[in-house]
Design a protein around this motif. Structure first.
Motif, PDB file in Angstrom:
ATOM      1  N   MET A   1      15.158  -6.103   6.250  1.00  0.00           N
ATOM      2  CA  MET A   1      14.377  -5.211   6.061  1.00  0.00           C
ATOM      3  C   MET A   1      12.714  -6.033   6.186  1.00  0.00           C
ATOM      4  O   MET A   1      12.730  -7.202   5.865  1.00  0.00           O
ATOM      5  CB  MET A   1      14.176  -4.876   4.467  1.00  0.00           C
ATOM      6  N   ASP A   2      12.200  -5.418   7.004  1.00  0.00           N
ATOM      7  CA  ASP A   2      10.793  -6.056   7.429  1.00  0.00           C
ATOM      8  C   ASP A   2       9.744  -5.876   6.414  1.00  0.00           C
ATOM      9  O   ASP A   2       9.987  -5.112   5.660  1.00  0.00           O
ATOM     10  CB  ASP A   2      10.354  -5.711   9.035  1.00  0.00           C
ATOM     11  N   VAL A   3       8.637  -6.398   6.750  1.00  0.00           N
ATOM     12  CA  VAL A   3       7.433  -6.436   5.632  1.00  0.00           C
ATOM     13  C   VAL A   3       6.906  -5.014   5.732  1.00  0.00           C
ATOM     14  O   VAL A   3       6.589  -4.296   4.254  1.00  0.00           O
ATOM     15  CB  VAL A   3       6.295  -7.487   6.152  1.00  0.00           C
ATOM     16  N   ARG A   4       6.671  -4.346   6.798  1.00  0.00           N
ATOM     17  CA  ARG A   4       6.267  -2.906   6.714  1.00  0.00           C
ATOM     18  C   ARG A   4       7.148  -1.982   5.864  1.00  0.00           C
ATOM     19  O   ARG A   4       6.633  -1.209   5.232  1.00  0.00           O
ATOM     20  CB  ARG A   4       6.023  -2.440   8.131  1.00  0.00           C
ATOM     21  N   MET A   5       8.418  -2.149   6.133  1.00  0.00           N
ATOM     22  CA  MET A   5       9.509  -1.289   5.519  1.00  0.00           C
ATOM     23  C   MET A   5       9.289  -1.496   4.104  1.00  0.00           C
ATOM     24  O   MET A   5       9.587  -0.756   3.210  1.00  0.00           O
ATOM     25  CB  MET A   5      10.946  -1.282   6.050  1.00  0.00           C
ATOM     26  N   ALA A   6       9.528  -3.018   3.607  1.00  0.00           N
ATOM     27  CA  ALA A   6       9.241  -3.309   2.269  1.00  0.00           C
ATOM     28  C   ALA A   6       8.142  -2.848   1.505  1.00  0.00           C
ATOM     29  O   ALA A   6       8.169  -2.301   0.290  1.00  0.00           O
ATOM     30  CB  ALA A   6       9.366  -4.872   2.120  1.00  0.00           C
ATOM     31  N   ALA A   7       7.035  -2.825   2.113  1.00  0.00           N
ATOM     32  CA  ALA A   7       5.952  -2.228   1.654  1.00  0.00           C
ATOM     33  C   ALA A   7       6.052  -0.632   1.603  1.00  0.00           C
ATOM     34  O   ALA A   7       5.370  -0.256   0.336  1.00  0.00           O
ATOM     35  CB  ALA A   7       4.614  -2.529   2.589  1.00  0.00           C
ATOM     36  N   ARG A   8       6.579  -0.038   2.404  1.00  0.00           N
ATOM     37  CA  ARG A   8       6.572   1.205   2.413  1.00  0.00           C
ATOM     38  C   ARG A   8       7.503   1.657   1.204  1.00  0.00           C
ATOM     39  O   ARG A   8       7.061   2.485   0.385  1.00  0.00           O
ATOM     40  CB  ARG A   8       7.102   2.048   3.534  1.00  0.00           C
ATOM     41  N   CYS A   9       8.566   0.879   1.018  1.00  0.00           N
ATOM     42  CA  CYS A   9       9.459   1.357  -0.116  1.00  0.00           C
ATOM     43  C   CYS A   9       9.003   0.954  -1.440  1.00  0.00           C
ATOM     44  O   CYS A   9       9.200   1.772  -2.414  1.00  0.00           O
ATOM     45  CB  CYS A   9      10.884   0.378   0.076  1.00  0.00           C
ATOM     46  N   SER A  10       8.392  -0.164  -1.511  1.00  0.00           N
ATOM     47  CA  SER A  10       7.780  -0.392  -2.985  1.00  0.00           C
ATOM     48  C   SER A  10       6.726   0.464  -3.074  1.00  0.00           C
ATOM     49  O   SER A  10       6.416   0.898  -4.537  1.00  0.00           O
ATOM     50  CB  SER A  10       6.936  -1.748  -2.701  1.00  0.00           C
ATOM     51  N   LEU A  11       5.699   0.950  -2.347  1.00  0.00           N
ATOM     52  CA  LEU A  11       4.827   2.038  -2.514  1.00  0.00           C
ATOM     53  C   LEU A  11       5.603   3.431  -2.885  1.00  0.00           C
ATOM     54  O   LEU A  11       4.983   3.890  -4.072  1.00  0.00           O
ATOM     55  CB  LEU A  11       3.676   2.216  -1.325  1.00  0.00           C
ATOM     56  N   ALA A  12       6.682   3.670  -2.360  1.00  0.00           N
ATOM     57  CA  ALA A  12       7.070   4.927  -2.592  1.00  0.00           C
ATOM     58  C   ALA A  12       7.908   4.689  -4.153  1.00  0.00           C
ATOM     59  O   ALA A  12       7.640   5.681  -4.819  1.00  0.00           O
ATOM     60  CB  ALA A  12       8.367   5.284  -1.647  1.00  0.00           C
ATOM     61  N   MET A  13       8.345   3.603  -4.691  1.00  0.00           N
ATOM     62  CA  MET A  13       8.877   3.487  -5.988  1.00  0.00           C
ATOM     63  C   MET A  13       7.761   3.669  -6.913  1.00  0.00           C
ATOM     64  O   MET A  13       7.742   4.317  -7.960  1.00  0.00           O
ATOM     65  CB  MET A  13       9.573   2.238  -6.044  1.00  0.00           C
ATOM     66  N   ILE A  14       6.611   2.772  -6.436  1.00  0.00           N
ATOM     67  CA  ILE A  14       5.476   2.940  -7.572  1.00  0.00           C
ATOM     68  C   ILE A  14       5.049   4.440  -7.740  1.00  0.00           C
ATOM     69  O   ILE A  14       4.885   4.765  -8.960  1.00  0.00           O
ATOM     70  CB  ILE A  14       4.223   2.134  -6.887  1.00  0.00           C
ATOM     71  N   ARG A  15       4.909   4.833  -6.581  1.00  0.00           N
ATOM     72  CA  ARG A  15       4.505   6.470  -6.616  1.00  0.00           C
ATOM     73  C   ARG A  15       5.486   7.376  -7.484  1.00  0.00           C
ATOM     74  O   ARG A  15       5.095   8.132  -8.440  1.00  0.00           O
ATOM     75  CB  ARG A  15       4.292   6.967  -5.458  1.00  0.00           C
TER      76      ARG A  15
END
Length: 129
Positions: A1-15
């Motif tokens: 998983m790259d940084v962009r995908m990790a950021a996207r998944c982290s943001l989705a979980m926070i939301r």
């Protein structure tokens, strides 16, 4: 998983977590904000916030294509920036306790940063994977 995908998944979980909490337990959220949980209007507003936040979280996990994902991330950047500004103003005006205003401002600011990282900002549109 790259940084962009990790950021996207982290943001989705926070939301999704914050949205579900506001939607399902608005009185608990009100108490955490230092507000009166017995105010029906506040419960209503928190539930609206919850629905909005769950929807924008789901958009990150289930995009139809890269254009939809890019649109969701651009919209999210504006939403989280306005949330950060609103929280900071609420703290400044004494509408939220200063500690809670600082925490909510920080959370929204982190969310802005995550949207920018997920977009590869500045740069190319996000990859749908």
């Amino acid at each position: 998983m790259d940084v962009r995908m990790a950021a996207r998944c982290s943001l989705a979980m926070i939301r999704l977590v914050n949205g579900a909490a506001a939607l399902l337990t608005p009185r608990v959220m009100a108490r955490r904000l230092g507000a009166d949980p017995g105010r029906p209007a506040l419960v209503y507003v928190l539930r609206m916030f919850g629905v909005r936040t769950v929807v924008i979280g789901a958009q990150l996990l289930c995009p139809a294509d890269s254009d939809d994902l890019d649109r969701a991330l651009r919209t999210g950047t504006l939403i989280h920036a306005s949330d950060a500004l609103a929280a900071a103003c609420a703290g400044r005006e004494g509408l939220l306790p200063h500690r809670m205003a600082a925490a909510t401002t920080a959370i929204s600011t982190v969310n802005v940063a995550l949207t920018l990282v997920a977009r590869g900002w500045p740069g190319r549109p996000p990859d749908v994977r």
